[in-house]
Design an enzyme around this catalytic site. Structure first.
Site, mmCIF file in Angstrom:
data_model
loop_
_atom_site.group_PDB
_atom_site.id
_atom_site.type_symbol
_atom_site.label_atom_id
_atom_site.label_comp_id
_atom_site.label_asym_id
_atom_site.label_seq_id
_atom_site.Cartn_x
_atom_site.Cartn_y
_atom_site.Cartn_z
ATOM 1 N N HIS A 288 27.703 26.494 103.282
ATOM 2 C CA HIS A 288 26.661 26.564 104.311
ATOM 3 C C HIS A 288 27.157 27.387 105.508
ATOM 4 O O HIS A 288 27.322 26.870 106.608
ATOM 5 C CB HIS A 288 26.256 25.158 104.743
ATOM 6 C CG HIS A 288 24.895 24.746 104.302
ATOM 7 N ND1 HIS A 288 24.538 24.693 102.982
ATOM 8 C CD2 HIS A 288 23.793 24.365 105.011
ATOM 9 C CE1 HIS A 288 23.275 24.291 102.888
ATOM 10 N NE2 HIS A 288 22.803 24.100 104.095
ATOM 11 N N GLY B 45 18.960 28.951 106.636
ATOM 12 C CA GLY B 45 18.730 29.960 105.611
ATOM 13 C C GLY B 45 19.757 29.966 104.492
ATOM 14 O O GLY B 45 19.743 30.860 103.636
ATOM 15 N N ASN B 46 20.636 28.965 104.444
ATOM 16 C CA ASN B 46 21.712 28.959 103.460
ATOM 17 C C ASN B 46 21.208 28.755 102.033
ATOM 18 O O ASN B 46 21.749 29.330 101.093
ATOM 19 C CB ASN B 46 22.727 27.871 103.811
ATOM 20 C CG ASN B 46 23.427 28.139 105.130
ATOM 21 O OD1 ASN B 46 24.263 29.015 105.228
ATOM 22 N ND2 ASN B 46 23.066 27.378 106.151
ATOM 23 N N GLY B 47 20.171 27.922 101.861
ATOM 24 C CA GLY B 47 19.633 27.697 100.529
ATOM 25 C C GLY B 47 19.046 28.966 99.935
ATOM 26 O O GLY B 47 19.321 29.325 98.783
ATOM 27 N N ARG B 48 18.232 29.660 100.730
ATOM 28 C CA ARG B 48 17.640 30.913 100.259
ATOM 29 C C ARG B 48 18.721 31.947 99.968
ATOM 30 O O ARG B 48 18.672 32.657 98.966
ATOM 31 C CB ARG B 48 16.655 31.434 101.309
ATOM 32 C CG ARG B 48 15.306 30.753 101.277
ATOM 33 C CD ARG B 48 14.489 30.985 102.535
ATOM 34 N NE ARG B 48 15.001 30.169 103.633
ATOM 35 C CZ ARG B 48 14.363 29.973 104.780
ATOM 36 N NH1 ARG B 48 13.180 30.547 104.990
ATOM 37 N NH2 ARG B 48 14.864 29.207 105.720
ATOM 38 N N SER C 197 21.827 31.376 99.139
ATOM 39 C CA SER C 197 22.606 31.001 97.948
ATOM 40 C C SER C 197 21.903 31.438 96.673
ATOM 41 O O SER C 197 22.550 31.863 95.704
ATOM 42 C CB SER C 197 22.855 29.487 97.934
ATOM 43 O OG SER C 197 21.677 28.760 97.625
ATOM 44 N N ARG C 198 20.574 31.340 96.654
ATOM 45 C CA ARG C 198 19.835 31.745 95.450
ATOM 46 C C ARG C 198 19.735 33.272 95.342
ATOM 47 O O ARG C 198 19.696 33.818 94.229
ATOM 48 C CB ARG C 198 18.454 31.079 95.465
ATOM 49 C CG ARG C 198 18.555 29.562 95.288
ATOM 50 C CD ARG C 198 17.203 28.890 95.213
ATOM 51 N NE ARG C 198 16.483 28.873 96.478
ATOM 52 C CZ ARG C 198 16.659 27.978 97.452
ATOM 53 N NH1 ARG C 198 17.563 27.006 97.297
ATOM 54 N NH2 ARG C 198 15.947 28.021 98.559
#
Length: 495
Positions: free
Chosen positions: A387, A392-395, A397-398
């Site tokens: 993180h 915006g870390n999830g987006r 990461s993908r």
């Protein structure tokens, strides 16, 4: 509750021996009895071992590795006592007390009422002692452990604590007959604090700390465990042949679902207006821009086939892509690493000062994995677990995951709304329990499902996604969607 019972004199010993004869007590050793059931005795000794030590050697202190663990290791406890020669005291087959001769007045601290152990300065010296016997393999934890312990103490208490430990060790080394160990310890502390050359250091943790590149060792262990698991899996890749229309349509739904998972919720019709017509929805400027900015990144084929060759390139890619997708949210400091700790529920992510070091250390683990899905899954989890940014870390990461797939000429993965809980559950199991099967299964299934959609025809692609309930909430469509992705399930090892 079961307990240990100690005979303090001959009269008590005779009474306790009589109780043993009557079957009321059990004798563990001369003077030591218990009312526990046979099956409960191992746990009792494991938890109450210090009472036995105090009874047999009231002036002793728990030392060496036992001062660190405060538990028997391989059924052995090490103590230092005012004796002339080394002794071994066996308490049945469940506990052996190794009694070492030495000073019991210096550098000790209580850990139980009337029970003492070596203080940090002393147990660090003790664990630098060279082992000469087989049993001593568990007596001293060794130089590598000492380096890591010094880094832990530095992180928790600061430089002042390491300087205090160094001064304390020096002043007592002669009395403890550990001058050689003191010289080694002082050298390690100086190297970690960058006042002496670091070539005496051997562990990645200590070297990174000395270079002011601290990292999260627990996360590195977790990433190594994930890599080991992925190497056991026979993951199936799904080749993708680039086509302008199919790439654009897949990228649309990639952005739509990736944002929806993070709470930027639009209907598909609204997302179409944002991306295809460049229209802002209901004055939701930032939300609209989130959908458009992610799309702009993931539909850029040149951008998405760019993967890092080293840790520095990885950090640059993360900053550049984060700056692009968070451009409309200046309060989230686009492209700049976080300054404060962030967390999700009970999960606390990597500390700000450890982000760069952790990613740098993890890169070598990533680079040893096969290209395609193994690297993609690893990269997604790496970024999610670190993180690195405020938001915006999830987006991100993908995006990083799909870049690995695009580079390997394989289908990117969409994580549809209906599969959100399965996806998050996979992350939770990996983070909290070090179990990677669910996360791997989620991405493997979705990789197969994404490859099954005819992305060349937008209307047909949307029809299939809606028919499969991909756009529904989990409680509305999971049964229907799971039936579809089950077609692409593969056997995965437990873990």
């Amino acid at each position: 509750m079961s307990q240990l019972i100690f005979a303090e004199n001959t009269v008590e010993s005779k009474k306790l021996a009589k109780s043993v004869a009557e079957g009321k007590l059990k004798r563990l050793r001369a003077g030591i009895y218990t009312d526990a059931k046979w099956e409960d005795i191992p746990n009792l000794i494991n938890s109450k071992w210090h009472q036995i030590v105090t009874y047999l050697y009231p002036d002793a202190m728990v030392s060496h590795s036992s001062a660190v663990y405060l538990l028997p290791k391989e059924n052995v406890i090490f103590i230092t006592a005012p004796v002339k020669i080394r002794k071994k005291v066996k308490i049945s087959d469940l506990l052996t007390i190794e009694v070492l001769p030495g000073n019991v007045e210096l550098l000790k601290e209580p850990f139980q009422p009337n029970a003492f152990r070596s203080s940090p300065a002393r147990y660090l010296l003790e664990n630098l002692q060279i082992s000469h016997k087989d049993v001593d393999s568990v007596k001293s934890l060794g130089k590598a452990w000492v380096e890591k312990e010094l880094c832990r103490l530095l992180e928790r208490y600061g430089e002042q604590e390491l300087n205090r430990i160094r001064d304390t060790a020096r002043s007592h080394a002669q009395s403890l007959n550990m001058k050689k160990e003191s010289d080694i310890l002082c050298g390690l502390i100086g190297a970690i604090l960058s006042t002496q050359p670091i070539d005496t250091l051997s562990t990645a943790t200590a070297i990174a700390t000395a270079k002011n590149e601290p990292f999260d060792p627990n996360r590195i262990n977790l990433f190594n465990a994930l890599a080991d698991y992925l190497k056991q899996c026979s993951l199936k890749g799904h080749p993708y042949n680039y086509n302008t229309a199919s790439w654009r349509h897949l990228s649309f739904f990639e952005s739509y679902f990736s944002n929806y998972i993070e709470g930027t919720e639009f209907e598909i019709d609204e997302a179409e207006k944002i991306i295809f017509e460049k229209n802002e929805i209901n004055h939701r400027h930032q939300d609209s821009h989130d959908v458009m900015s992610v799309f702009d990144v993931v539909q850029d084929y040149t951008e998405m086939i760019t993967v890092p060759n080293n840790a520095d390139e990885l950090m640059n890619l993360l900053s550049q892509r984060h700056a692009l997708i968070m451009e409309a949210r200046p309060e989230k400091r686009p492209g700049k690493l976080k300054l404060s700790i962030n967390k999700a529920g009970d999960s606390v992510f990597v500390k700000p000062e450890q982000v760069e070091g952790t990613i740098s250390q993890a890169f070598s683990v990533y680079s040893e994995l096969p290209e395609g899905l193994p690297r993609a899954i690893f990269m997604q989890f790496l970024i999610s677990e670190c993180h690195p940014f405020d938001d915006g870390n999830g987006r991100l990461s993908r995006i990083m995951m799909n870049a690995e797939l695009a580079y390997a000429e394989q289908f990117k993965i969409i994580v549809p709304t209906v599969h959100r809980e399965s996806y998050l559950n996979g992350l939770r199991q990996a983070t909290r329990n070090g179990k990677f099967r669910t996360l791997t299964k989620v991405f493997s299934d979705l990789h197969g499902y994404t490859s099954s959609v005819n992305w060349s025809d937008y209307a047909e692609a949307r029809y299939q996604l809606e028919k499969d309930y991909a756009d529904k909430l989990p409680d509305q469509g999971v049964a229907v969607f799971n039936k579809q992705i089950s077609k692409y399930r593969i056997e995965l090892p437990v873990g």
